[in-house]
Motif scaffolding. Structure first.
Motif: not given
Length: 227
Positions: A75-78, A83-89, A100-102, A166-170
């Motif tokens: 599954l592409p991280l991009v 979606l993870v940011v959208l769900w958890f803020g 953790a997923l990566v 990358f998570a911060e970038y998103v």
């Protein structure tokens, strides 16, 4: 004069100047990245170890779940990260989950392969002496997996910092990813590269810590023998 515009490729001296001039900004945003990296990696380590033990004791579960874990890595991280940011803020939680997923899969594979690398003669000898399956695991299979585990640990820790940034970038309120994003939008490649240098140093530092931990746990002679 090279004729290359600083807006395209800033000189290394300019990047160093940005690190010095913006050291307070970079330091303040390095701390959230370190927190996300360490917390996410700790979660990944706990899940991968617990899951590897369950898979080792239940081969049927391993055959059922392992293909799912492999597919999850395709599954592409991009696509997943937004979606993870959208769900958890925009707080620490989504960054921890993305790290953790990566990182959990390389450690899981390393541990499972390490268990399988146990000398069968040692296992047979322990069973012939009345050792339980738990005792065999604790005294033979787990020690056998340690060099594999630390190999997976070193691989995963290099991914952890990248995943956090990358998570911060998103989507985040602070972190090196935010510095990179804001600098990019302001056409500041020198500041972008300054943040990249800090992230690289952070990765090297964490990698060195895992190597040191391996030497402490396995011993200098064992580490040299598994190189």
């Amino acid at each position: 004069m090279s004729g290359i515009s600083p807006l395209m490729l800033p000189a290394p001296s300019r990047v160093v100047d940005q690190i010095v001039q913006n050291r307070a900004l970079l330091w303040a945003n390095t701390i959230p990245t370190v927190k996300a990296t360490c917390a996410g990696f700790a979660l990944s380590l706990s899940v991968s170890f617990g899951l590897s033990v369950a898979l080792d004791f239940m081969p049927r579960l391993r055959r059922a779940l392992f293909p799912i874990f492999v597919v999850s890595q395709t599954l592409p991280l991009v696509a997943i990260a937004p979606l993870v940011v959208l769900w958890f803020g925009f707080d620490l939680t989504p960054k921890i989950l993305i790290v953790a997923l990566v990182t959990f899969f390389p450690m899981l594979v390393a541990l499972v392969d390490g268990y399988e690398a146990t000398d069968r003669e040692i296992e047979d000898l322990m069973r012939s002496m009345g050792a339980s399956r738990l005792q065999v695991f604790r005294s033979a299979r787990l020690p056998s997996a340690m060099p594999y585990f630390f190999a997976g640990l070193r691989i995963s820790i290099t991914y952890a910092v990248v995943a956090a940034i990358f998570a911060e970038y998103v989507g985040a309120r602070a972190g090196l990813g935010i510095v990179i994003l804001n600098a990019k939008n302001s056409f500041r490649p020198d500041l972008v590269l300054a943040a990249v240098v800090i992230s690289s140093l952070l990765t090297l530092c964490l990698f060195g810590c895992t190597a040191l931990l391996q030497r402490v746990v396995l011993g200098w002679r064992d580490v040299e023998g598994h190189r």
